[in-house]
Each structure stands twice: as C-alpha cells, then as structure tokens.
Write a protein that holds these residues in place. Sequence first.
Motif, PDB file in Angstrom:
ATOM      1  N   ASP A 159     -29.571  -8.996 -66.914  1.00  0.00           N
ATOM      2  CA  ASP A 159     -30.141  -9.685 -65.898  1.00  0.00           C
ATOM      3  C   ASP A 159     -29.138 -10.904 -65.310  1.00  0.00           C
ATOM      4  N   PRO A 160     -28.703 -11.090 -64.163  1.00  0.00           N
ATOM      5  CA  PRO A 160     -27.909 -12.191 -63.727  1.00  0.00           C
ATOM      6  C   PRO A 160     -28.513 -13.426 -64.068  1.00  0.00           C
ATOM      7  N   VAL A 161     -29.937 -13.497 -63.672  1.00  0.00           N
ATOM      8  CA  VAL A 161     -30.672 -14.671 -63.861  1.00  0.00           C
ATOM      9  C   VAL A 161     -30.649 -15.261 -65.087  1.00  0.00           C
ATOM     10  N   CYS A 211     -26.963 -22.565 -58.046  1.00  0.00           N
ATOM     11  CA  CYS A 211     -27.152 -21.164 -58.290  1.00  0.00           C
ATOM     12  C   CYS A 211     -27.387 -20.273 -57.452  1.00  0.00           C
ATOM     13  N   LEU A 212     -28.654 -20.654 -56.562  1.00  0.00           N
ATOM     14  CA  LEU A 212     -29.325 -19.825 -55.331  1.00  0.00           C
ATOM     15  C   LEU A 212     -28.156 -19.344 -54.358  1.00  0.00           C
ATOM     16  N   GLU A 213     -27.230 -20.642 -54.181  1.00  0.00           N
ATOM     17  CA  GLU A 213     -26.228 -20.649 -52.898  1.00  0.00           C
ATOM     18  C   GLU A 213     -25.189 -19.734 -53.462  1.00  0.00           C
ATOM     19  N   THR A 269     -38.325 -16.265 -65.990  1.00  0.00           N
ATOM     20  CA  THR A 269     -37.129 -15.590 -66.728  1.00  0.00           C
ATOM     21  C   THR A 269     -37.292 -16.708 -68.106  1.00  0.00           C
ATOM     22  N   LEU A 270     -37.468 -17.921 -67.962  1.00  0.00           N
ATOM     23  CA  LEU A 270     -37.733 -18.783 -69.011  1.00  0.00           C
ATOM     24  C   LEU A 270     -38.686 -18.477 -69.885  1.00  0.00           C
ATOM     25  N   ILE A 307     -30.246 -19.251 -66.320  1.00  0.00           N
ATOM     26  CA  ILE A 307     -30.735 -19.903 -67.411  1.00  0.00           C
ATOM     27  C   ILE A 307     -30.051 -20.945 -68.090  1.00  0.00           C
ATOM     28  N   PRO A 308     -28.840 -20.520 -68.657  1.00  0.00           N
ATOM     29  CA  PRO A 308     -27.901 -21.466 -69.438  1.00  0.00           C
ATOM     30  C   PRO A 308     -27.677 -22.710 -68.596  1.00  0.00           C
ATOM     31  N   ARG A 309     -27.163 -22.504 -67.326  1.00  0.00           N
ATOM     32  CA  ARG A 309     -26.876 -23.534 -66.537  1.00  0.00           C
ATOM     33  C   ARG A 309     -27.943 -24.609 -66.317  1.00  0.00           C
TER      34      ARG A 309
END
Length: 367
Positions: A244-246, A323-325, A134-135, A251-253
């Motif tokens: 896209d939630p990612v 974020c994954l958790e 995504t980056l 990405i900002p986080r």
Amino acid sequence: MEYKNDTLTVRGDWALANYQTLKQKVDDYSGEQWSVENVDLKGLGRIDTAGASLLVALLGPETLSALAKHDGTLPQEQSALLQAVADAMQEKPPPEPEGLAPITQFLTETGKTVEAIWHLVYLLAGFVGQILATLFVVLPRPSRWRVTPFVAAVQNTGLNALPIVALLTFLVGAVVAFLGATVLKDFGATIYTVNLVAFSFLREFGVLLAAILLAGRTASAFTAQIGAMKVNEELDAIRTLGLDPVELLVIPRVLAMMISLPILTFVGILSGLVGGGMVCAIALDISPAQFMAIMGRDIELKHFLVGMSKAPIFAFLIAAIGCLEGFKVGGSAQSVGVHTTSSVVQSIFMVILLDAVAALFFMEMGW
C-alpha cells in the motif's frame, strides 16, 4: 452510407484514407437525430480512430456507445474501439462561449474557481480519511511499522530545519520587540514590550512561523519525492508487489511531521523570546533576569499550551497536502513543478486559515 426506410445503413471502410469523402457525407446528415433502432452497422468494414470520430460526429457519442455495447454483429475489437472513442469524445468539455459580457465572464471564472476549490477540499478530506484509516490499522501492529523511513523523515523534516527556524524566529522576535518599544514608548509603557513578545510567540508566532517554514520546505519535498516516483512508475511497482503506497510512503512522513513540528515550535518560541529579550536588554535596559521575572509573573502556562496544541494539527495537514499533491502528479516533469507549487500554496493557506479559526475559538473560550 445510405438512408432508407427510416434506417441509416453504415457500410464500407471508415478509415483515414477515406476521411475527406466520409466527412462530406457526414456533413450532409449534420443536425439529424439518430437512435439505436435507426442505425445499422452490419455492413461496417475496416475502421480506425479517424473513422470512429466521424461516426461520433454523425450519431452522437451516446448513440454510438449504445450501439457498440449492444450490437452483437460487430467484432469485439471494433466494438471496443467505438466504445473508447465515444467515451473519450463524450467527456470532452463544451466549447467556451464567445462574446460574453464582462460580468458574465467574471461570474463564470468565479464559478470555476469555487468548483476547483471544492474539488480540492473534497480530495483532501478523502485522503485524510484514508490516512486515518491506515493509521488505525498500522499503529496497533508494531510489525508493520516503518521505523527506518520514519527516523529518516524526522531527521529531514525536524533536525535539518532547526537552524533556519531558530534564526528566523530569533530575528522576528527582535523585530517584534523593536516595534513594541517604538509604539509603547509614546505611552510610557515600554515595560509591556516583554508581554507583547511573550504573548505573540507563545500563542501565535512560534507555531505559525515554524509551520509556514515547513510548508515551504517539507511539503514541497514530499510532493517532489512522491511525484518523481510516480513519473518513474515506482508507485505502480509498489502496488504490483501488493504493498500500500499510503502505508509505505505517507504514514512515516505524517508521523515524522507530527513529531518534528512541535519540537520546531518549541525551539521557535525559545528563539523568539531570546531575540525579544536581547532587544529589551539593549534598547530598553530590561535585564534578562527582569525579563524572565515579568514573564513568570504575567504570562500563564495556558498560552504556551495553546500554541503547542496547534502544532500536531498543522503538521498533519501539511504532510497530507504534500503527499496528496505528489500522488496527483502526471507523467511529466512540468506536472511535478505545478503540483509542488500547489502543495506549498495550499499548505500555507490552510495553516493561516486554521490559525485564524483557532484564534477565534480560543478567544471565545477565554483561553
């Protein structure tokens, strides 16, 4: 239900009202092995989940699933119900064996733990790959940058954490200096307390303490925020809007953490040196000017660069795990708490593990 000419004919209503009667008939045929060719469901009447579960117990989930897929005589709703119940009962874990020896129980639990760790690593590797992909898509396109969430995340993860990081590293620097003064006094080498404080904070303590603080403070916040959004079905709403939630949330986080942690590491190094210099001035009569002169003479720039080089990597992993958790949270408040705790534990473990690996690598490279 009737067995004749090597064919089991299922007829009548398989519903909760007839459960006890049907259960007795199913028990009469327990232990028999049935195939698709030996079962006839043409006479099947009304059926609900209770009756479907009895059919699974009678025929086995694989046989019933095959019948539901390929028997064209069944109505579509009955076929879908049988398929769903068969799939659900097929995925049910086998019962735990009873009366295992202690060594067998120990090996069983060890195997389960290793499998769970491998599953976590597998998910984390896949999520890291998704973030990187995504980056690569977002960074070359400034129109897709989320500037406002990025700035807000930098403030929350970096600026708001500055006081606690500075205070903690200052106190740890003072403790390290006291320890060095106490131990080195017996050897008449108290002057090397300056080297001890400088080496420890430039290479290890500055980045490690800042990363551990962010793992407990920020990774848990990321998990709770995204987990609450999932519980409230906000993530589903984001996907429904075609977003896209990612890209929107992760990405900002991640980028904010990769900016904040190096800054916090730098502040932590300075605070630790100030704490150590204060103790040296009070307990060892080493003036601040002499402290800085010894550092400039004995400490090379590479030690500072080694410590700072680890900060972006730690930041990326902490943000990714948090974020994954959050995405793994279920539909309850208890799940939010469980995964928040898990994100903190995993983040601190990964930070310490990678720091140990990096220390070995830099030692072998002579850096």
